[in-house]
Write an enzyme that holds these catalytic residues in place. Structure first.
Site, PDB file in Angstrom:
ATOM      1  CG  HIS A   1      -7.904   3.313 -11.944  1.00 49.80           C
ATOM      2  ND1 HIS A   1      -8.555   2.588 -12.903  1.00 49.80           N
ATOM      3  CD2 HIS A   1      -8.371   2.892 -10.747  1.00 49.80           C
ATOM      4  CE1 HIS A   1      -9.407   1.765 -12.319  1.00 49.80           C
ATOM      5  NE2 HIS A   1      -9.318   1.934 -11.010  1.00 49.80           N
TER       6      HIS A   1
ATOM      7  CG  HIS B   1      -9.412  -5.310 -11.412  1.00 48.83           C
ATOM      8  ND1 HIS B   1      -9.743  -4.333 -10.508  1.00 48.83           N
ATOM      9  CD2 HIS B   1     -10.575  -5.683 -12.015  1.00 48.83           C
ATOM     10  CE1 HIS B   1     -11.050  -4.122 -10.553  1.00 48.83           C
ATOM     11  NE2 HIS B   1     -11.579  -4.926 -11.444  1.00 48.83           N
TER      12      HIS B   1
ATOM     13  CD  GLU C   1      -9.458  -1.715  -4.232  1.00 51.71           C
ATOM     14  OE1 GLU C   1     -10.512  -2.351  -4.006  1.00 51.71           O
ATOM     15  OE2 GLU C   1      -9.225  -1.122  -5.305  1.00 51.71           O
TER      16      GLU C   1
END
Length: 330
Positions: free
Chosen positions: A22, A64, A150
């Site tokens: 992650h 992020h 992502e």
């Protein structure tokens, strides 16, 4: 009765659950840095996960969020003071500095910092730069691991003329990663961009699902509605799996201990979907009460025990900030 194709998929021998680093080994080094990804690979990750946002000149980088004051030194850089802005991202007002207002060359002058300093310290602040997707792909190919990118806020970026999908698919195509055999999963909390990606590439797609709320693009009413049998069937029409918030797989009781697992894993498998829950972290602050050690929120508890409880539900992979512990638990 399940369709024959779904039944066959459900009856295939189980594959070893994958370990997804992650944001890299983000429990040990600042997230989304080449150093963090490299450490995760050294610790046994199967996939490294970059969250992708674009620069002003259309280059995908790993952060992020597109607001970067929490993960870089941009707020301390006087040459960029005039770039501070307030924008509406997915319906919420956000103030700070945004990647889409910087060229790649400008972003490369910044240095990263720990996003959770109160839990993980600041010893590595200022050491690393922001990596591009191309740099992450090169690392993954050199080390023989996959990537699990992502797409962050895709409808927002499409609205300002920086759609993520074309940039991402072009990078994957250049790497030779075009089909379901490629070591790639693309994930998103939104729906319509996954449906678009499903027409652009053959790589595997994962619908992210939170415990509350719904997709920012408004394509579905809520995440809860997406997890009904009919909702999962609809997801399976364009995606290969779901990435649920981990409490959707094993909730926590009123005492904050792990409760009985839900039926989400079996329901998703019945629809032909993989299940990769997020996010497993070692600090007491994040752990269920029955896996904590002492009262210090920074102390590390029994992460292996928590992960093993989830593996027992039949999940197909998991996201962890601590790759070595996830590999050991598996």
């Amino acid at each position: 009765m399940l369709a024959s194709g779904v039944t066959q998929a459900a009856e295939r021998p189980a594959e070893r659950p994958i370990v997804i680093a992650h944001r890299g080994a983000s429990g040990l080094l600042p997230e989304h840095t080449i150093a963090a990804y490299t450490r995760a690979i050294d610790d046994g990750a199967d996939f490294i996960e970059p969250d992708l946002v674009p620069t002003r000149d259309g280059v995908l980088v790993a952060r992020h969020e597109n607001e970067i004051s929490g993960t870089t030194d941009v707020a301390a850089r006087p040459e960029f003071a005039d770039r501070k802005a307030t924008k509406t991202i997915d319906g919420a007002a956000v103030s700070g500095w945004f990647t889409e207002d910087f060229t790649l060359a400008e972003l490369k002058t910044l240095r990263t910092r720990e996003r959770l300093p109160e839990l993980r310290g600041t010893a590595n602040d200022g050491r690393f730069e922001i990596p591009t997707l191309d740099e992450i792909i090169a690392l993954a190919k050199a080390r023989g691991v996959g990537i699990y990118p992502e797409t962050k806020h895709p409808s927002y970026f499409a609205a300002i003329g920086l759609p993520l999908e074309k940039m991402l698919v072009a990078a994957l195509d250049a790497a030779g990663w075009r089909d379901a055999d490629a070591p790639v999963f693309i994930q998103s909390f939104e729906v319509d961009n996954l449906k678009q990606l499903n027409t652009m590439t053959g790589v595997r797609l994962i619908q992210l699902v939170a415990a509350e709320g719904g997709p920012a693009d408004g394509a579905r009413q809520s995440y809860a509605e997406m997890l009904t049998p009919e909702g999962l069937k609809a997801v399976a029409a364009y995606a290969d799996g779901i990435g649920p918030e981990k409490t959707l797989v094993i909730p926590r009781g009123a005492d904050m201990r792990l409760a009985a697992p839900t039926r989400l894993v079996s329901a998703a498998h019945a629809a032909g979907l993989k299940v990769h829950p997020w996010t497993f972290r070692a600090e007491n602050y994040f752990l269920p009460a029955d896996h904590r050690t002492g009262d210090d929120p920074r102390a590390h508890g029994d992460l292996l025990g928590e992960i093993r409880a989830y593996l027992a539900t039949g999940i197909d992979g998991l996201f962890s900030d601590f790759t070595a512990e996830a590999v050991a638990a598996r």
